[in-house]
Design a protein around this motif. Structure first.
Motif, PDB file in Angstrom:
ATOM      1  N   CYS A  88     -34.602  74.320  48.792  1.00 13.61           N
ATOM      2  CA  CYS A  88     -34.237  72.940  49.163  1.00 13.61           C
ATOM      3  C   CYS A  88     -35.464  72.049  49.328  1.00 13.61           C
ATOM      4  O   CYS A  88     -35.348  70.830  49.290  1.00 13.61           O
ATOM      5  CB  CYS A  88     -33.316  72.898  50.376  1.00 13.61           C
ATOM      6  SG  CYS A  88     -34.009  73.569  51.880  1.00 13.61           S
ATOM      7  N   TYR A 124     -35.524  70.014  46.319  1.00  8.39           N
ATOM      8  CA  TYR A 124     -34.612  68.859  46.335  1.00  8.39           C
ATOM      9  C   TYR A 124     -35.290  67.672  47.016  1.00  8.39           C
ATOM     10  O   TYR A 124     -35.111  66.526  46.623  1.00  8.39           O
ATOM     11  CB  TYR A 124     -33.324  69.166  47.114  1.00  8.39           C
ATOM     12  CG  TYR A 124     -32.615  70.446  46.772  1.00  8.39           C
ATOM     13  CD1 TYR A 124     -32.804  71.092  45.555  1.00  8.39           C
ATOM     14  CD2 TYR A 124     -31.725  71.023  47.685  1.00  8.39           C
ATOM     15  CE1 TYR A 124     -32.135  72.273  45.265  1.00  8.39           C
ATOM     16  CE2 TYR A 124     -31.051  72.192  47.395  1.00  8.39           C
ATOM     17  CZ  TYR A 124     -31.262  72.821  46.187  1.00  8.39           C
ATOM     18  OH  TYR A 124     -30.596  73.986  45.907  1.00  8.39           O
ATOM     19  N   SER A 151     -38.162  66.078  44.767  1.00  8.72           N
ATOM     20  CA  SER A 151     -37.718  65.499  43.499  1.00  8.72           C
ATOM     21  C   SER A 151     -37.562  63.987  43.643  1.00  8.72           C
ATOM     22  O   SER A 151     -37.267  63.484  44.729  1.00  8.72           O
ATOM     23  CB  SER A 151     -36.381  66.120  43.091  1.00  8.72           C
ATOM     24  OG  SER A 151     -35.808  65.411  42.007  1.00  8.72           O
ATOM     25  N   TYR A 178     -30.358  63.582  39.704  1.00  8.58           N
ATOM     26  CA  TYR A 178     -29.561  64.812  39.699  1.00  8.58           C
ATOM     27  C   TYR A 178     -30.461  66.039  39.838  1.00  8.58           C
ATOM     28  O   TYR A 178     -31.627  66.018  39.433  1.00  8.58           O
ATOM     29  CB  TYR A 178     -28.761  64.943  38.392  1.00  8.58           C
ATOM     30  CG  TYR A 178     -27.783  63.819  38.159  1.00  8.58           C
ATOM     31  CD1 TYR A 178     -26.552  63.774  38.825  1.00  8.58           C
ATOM     32  CD2 TYR A 178     -28.088  62.782  37.272  1.00  8.58           C
ATOM     33  CE1 TYR A 178     -25.671  62.724  38.612  1.00  8.58           C
ATOM     34  CE2 TYR A 178     -27.204  61.740  37.053  1.00  8.58           C
ATOM     35  CZ  TYR A 178     -25.991  61.721  37.728  1.00  8.58           C
ATOM     36  OH  TYR A 178     -25.109  60.688  37.522  1.00  8.58           O
ATOM     37  N   ILE A 179     -29.873  67.103  40.384  1.00  9.88           N
ATOM     38  CA  ILE A 179     -30.556  68.396  40.515  1.00  9.88           C
ATOM     39  C   ILE A 179     -29.668  69.484  39.928  1.00  9.88           C
ATOM     40  O   ILE A 179     -28.448  69.502  40.149  1.00  9.88           O
ATOM     41  CB  ILE A 179     -30.813  68.744  41.999  1.00  9.88           C
ATOM     42  CG1 ILE A 179     -31.796  67.770  42.653  1.00  9.88           C
ATOM     43  CG2 ILE A 179     -31.288  70.199  42.163  1.00  9.88           C
ATOM     44  CD1 ILE A 179     -33.245  67.963  42.280  1.00  9.88           C
ATOM     45  N   ARG A 208     -28.202  64.133  43.541  1.00 10.95           N
ATOM     46  CA  ARG A 208     -29.173  64.117  44.631  1.00 10.95           C
ATOM     47  C   ARG A 208     -29.184  62.789  45.376  1.00 10.95           C
ATOM     48  O   ARG A 208     -29.317  62.746  46.600  1.00 10.95           O
ATOM     49  CB  ARG A 208     -30.569  64.402  44.050  1.00 10.95           C
ATOM     50  CG  ARG A 208     -31.684  64.420  45.065  1.00 10.95           C
ATOM     51  CD  ARG A 208     -33.043  64.563  44.384  1.00 10.95           C
ATOM     52  NE  ARG A 208     -34.094  64.382  45.378  1.00 10.95           N
ATOM     53  CZ  ARG A 208     -34.541  63.207  45.787  1.00 10.95           C
ATOM     54  NH1 ARG A 208     -34.040  62.090  45.265  1.00 10.95           N
ATOM     55  NH2 ARG A 208     -35.483  63.127  46.704  1.00 10.95           N
ATOM     56  N   GLU A 209     -29.039  61.692  44.628  1.00 12.64           N
ATOM     57  CA  GLU A 209     -29.044  60.371  45.273  1.00 12.64           C
ATOM     58  C   GLU A 209     -27.853  60.202  46.206  1.00 12.64           C
ATOM     59  O   GLU A 209     -27.914  59.490  47.195  1.00 12.64           O
ATOM     60  CB  GLU A 209     -29.042  59.267  44.217  1.00 12.64           C
ATOM     61  CG  GLU A 209     -30.393  59.061  43.566  1.00 12.64           C
ATOM     62  CD  GLU A 209     -30.391  57.883  42.600  1.00 12.64           C
ATOM     63  OE1 GLU A 209     -29.341  57.196  42.467  1.00 12.64           O
ATOM     64  OE2 GLU A 209     -31.440  57.639  41.973  1.00 12.64           O
ATOM     65  N   GLY A 228     -27.841  64.496  48.340  1.00 15.37           N
ATOM     66  CA  GLY A 228     -29.067  65.262  48.551  1.00 15.37           C
ATOM     67  C   GLY A 228     -29.443  65.531  49.999  1.00 15.37           C
ATOM     68  O   GLY A 228     -29.790  66.664  50.350  1.00 15.37           O
ATOM     69  N   MET A 243     -27.953  68.641  51.440  1.00  9.90           N
ATOM     70  CA  MET A 243     -28.135  69.918  50.735  1.00  9.90           C
ATOM     71  C   MET A 243     -29.254  70.742  51.369  1.00  9.90           C
ATOM     72  O   MET A 243     -30.147  71.253  50.690  1.00  9.90           O
ATOM     73  CB  MET A 243     -28.449  69.675  49.251  1.00  9.90           C
ATOM     74  CG  MET A 243     -27.230  69.577  48.380  1.00  9.90           C
ATOM     75  SD  MET A 243     -26.388  71.157  48.214  1.00  9.90           S
ATOM     76  CE  MET A 243     -24.984  70.627  47.196  1.00  9.90           C
ATOM     77  N   TRP A 248     -36.888  64.441  54.991  1.00 10.18           N
ATOM     78  CA  TRP A 248     -36.287  63.855  53.781  1.00 10.18           C
ATOM     79  C   TRP A 248     -36.548  62.347  53.752  1.00 10.18           C
ATOM     80  O   TRP A 248     -36.976  61.794  52.740  1.00 10.18           O
ATOM     81  CB  TRP A 248     -34.788  64.139  53.750  1.00 10.18           C
ATOM     82  CG  TRP A 248     -34.101  63.570  52.538  1.00 10.18           C
ATOM     83  CD1 TRP A 248     -33.756  62.263  52.319  1.00 10.18           C
ATOM     84  CD2 TRP A 248     -33.731  64.280  51.347  1.00 10.18           C
ATOM     85  NE1 TRP A 248     -33.168  62.113  51.083  1.00 10.18           N
ATOM     86  CE2 TRP A 248     -33.146  63.336  50.458  1.00 10.18           C
ATOM     87  CE3 TRP A 248     -33.812  65.615  50.949  1.00 10.18           C
ATOM     88  CZ2 TRP A 248     -32.656  63.698  49.206  1.00 10.18           C
ATOM     89  CZ3 TRP A 248     -33.315  65.973  49.700  1.00 10.18           C
ATOM     90  CH2 TRP A 248     -32.759  65.017  48.843  1.00 10.18           C
ATOM     91  N   ASN A 300     -38.759  60.326  51.088  1.00 12.47           N
ATOM     92  CA  ASN A 300     -37.939  59.536  50.176  1.00 12.47           C
ATOM     93  C   ASN A 300     -37.795  58.085  50.602  1.00 12.47           C
ATOM     94  O   ASN A 300     -36.889  57.380  50.161  1.00 12.47           O
ATOM     95  CB  ASN A 300     -36.558  60.184  50.033  1.00 12.47           C
ATOM     96  CG  ASN A 300     -36.654  61.503  49.282  1.00 12.47           C
ATOM     97  OD1 ASN A 300     -36.759  61.527  48.065  1.00 12.47           O
ATOM     98  ND2 ASN A 300     -36.641  62.605  50.019  1.00 12.47           N
TER      99      ASN A 300
END
Length: 357
Positions: A91, A94, A97, A101-102, A219-220, A223, A226, A344, A348
């Protein structure tokens, strides 16, 4: 508005919109078999275990490789939320990234063949699943109504045929089934040779045992939920990382009105893990799941939870409150969930450049 998708059109490849995340402790020779399907994509490889060990990656692939030292450097104190010596470390991929998408796959999974003998492009099918709507609110008895040669059956309300956005595509496996240790012990020679040509949406209000070895997601969209939990080294449980993520994700998808699909595509799972080692890892989980599943079945998220992050933070609070009584581990896990969301958001945030080599 649901994403529109026609099964008659060629499937977009999403080359610049999808990362493939692979957790590993070994050389990635398995990529040779996947070369025709993976070579055009960017790979994020999360190396578990000893960071000083060099793993071989076949030439010709575009990849980033992260080991434990990188995780500690990039996340600092928040790296405590990423599991060590467990495939849950995936993870982290994830999180770093930057794609929409993952697709994540285990390194003991190979290209499967359909009943006609044709090699299955698993990634293409996952993309089909993610780009077509789901039907979580009303079950279509002909499975996925957006698939080739299918449609809505008689009696399906026309007002619901637009469907819902698909957040997760959960693929399956031929050969070695994804069994728990007790089932492995009593069925050591069982192999799955049953290929079912179907995709279905898991209904709203129904949980699933999510497997992380052949999984794709938006993911957007989903995510931040996850998170594969605190598992493996130093933890009293293992092999429940993907299950935990699946329970959290499904509750949040139900709350947000999104769909989760399961079925095609199949991959070939080549290696049966040791059932006695697995039993040691799963032992607590086998007891705890009898408390955790009813907890997730009964969770109701408040209306104020209008983002995945808010939903997940609320879930963490409820985990601490309700499951903390079952075992102190869940208090630690809830804290890990909060740390994960903080990390995260930090990585991000708009214009965030804190990543990579």
């Amino acid at each position: 508005m649901a994403q529109l998708y026609s099964s008659m059109k060629p499937t977009p490849v999403l080359k610049d919109e999808l990362d493939i995340v692979i957790p590993t402790i070994r050389n990635l020779d398995f990529l040779e078999m996947w070369r025709p399907f993976f070579e055009q994509y960017h790979l994020i490889i999360v190396q578990d275990g000893d960071p000083s060990r060099t793993i071989n990656i076949p030439k010709g692939f575009d990849y980033e490789l992260y080991n434990r030292n990188d995780i500690n450097r990039i996340l600092g104190p928040k790296s405590s939320c990423i599991s060590f010596k467990d495939s849950a470390c995936r993870c982290f991929g994830y999180m770093v990234s930057k794609k929409k998408y993952i697709y994540t796959i285990d390194d003991d999974c190979f290209v499967a063949k359909d009943p006609s003998g044709k090699e299955i492009n698993a990634l293409e099918q996952h993309i089909k699943n993610l780009l077509s709507p789901s039907t979580p609110h009303f079950f279509n008895t002909l499975y996925d109504p957006y698939g080739d040669g299918a449609d809505f059956v008689r009696g399906y309300p026309f007002s619901m045929r637009e469907g819902a956005i698909t957040a997760v595509s959960h693929g399956l496996w031929l050969n070695i089934p994804d069994y728990d240790a007790p089932t492995q012990l009593v069925k050591p020679l069982e192999r799955n040779s049953r290929y079912v040509d179907a995709v279905m949406t898991i209904p709203k209000g129904t949980l699933l045992p999510m497997c992380g070895m052949n999984l794709a997601f938006d993911r957007e969209l989903i995510g931040p939920a996850m998170y594969f939990g605190l598992m493996g080294d130093g933890q009293p449980i293992g092999r429940y990382d993907d299950m935990w993520a699946g329970w959290c994700v499904k509750v949040i998808c139900d709350h947000m009105g999104w769909g989760v699909k399961t079925g095609l595509p199949y991959i070939w799972h080549s290696k049966a893990s040791n059932p006695f080692v697995n039993l040691r890892k799963e032992y607590n989980g086998i007891f705890w799941q009898e408390e955790a599943v009813p907890f997730f079945q009964s969770v109701t998220l408040p209306k104020e939870c209008d983002s995945v992050q808010r939903c997940y933070t609320e879930l963490a609070k409820l985990v601490k409150e309700k499951l903390g009584k079952v075992d102190p581990y869940f208090i630690k896990l809830a804290d890990g969930m909060v740390t994960w969301i903080e990390a995260w958001d930090e990585l991000n945030a708009p214009n965030s450049k804190k990543r990579g080599h």
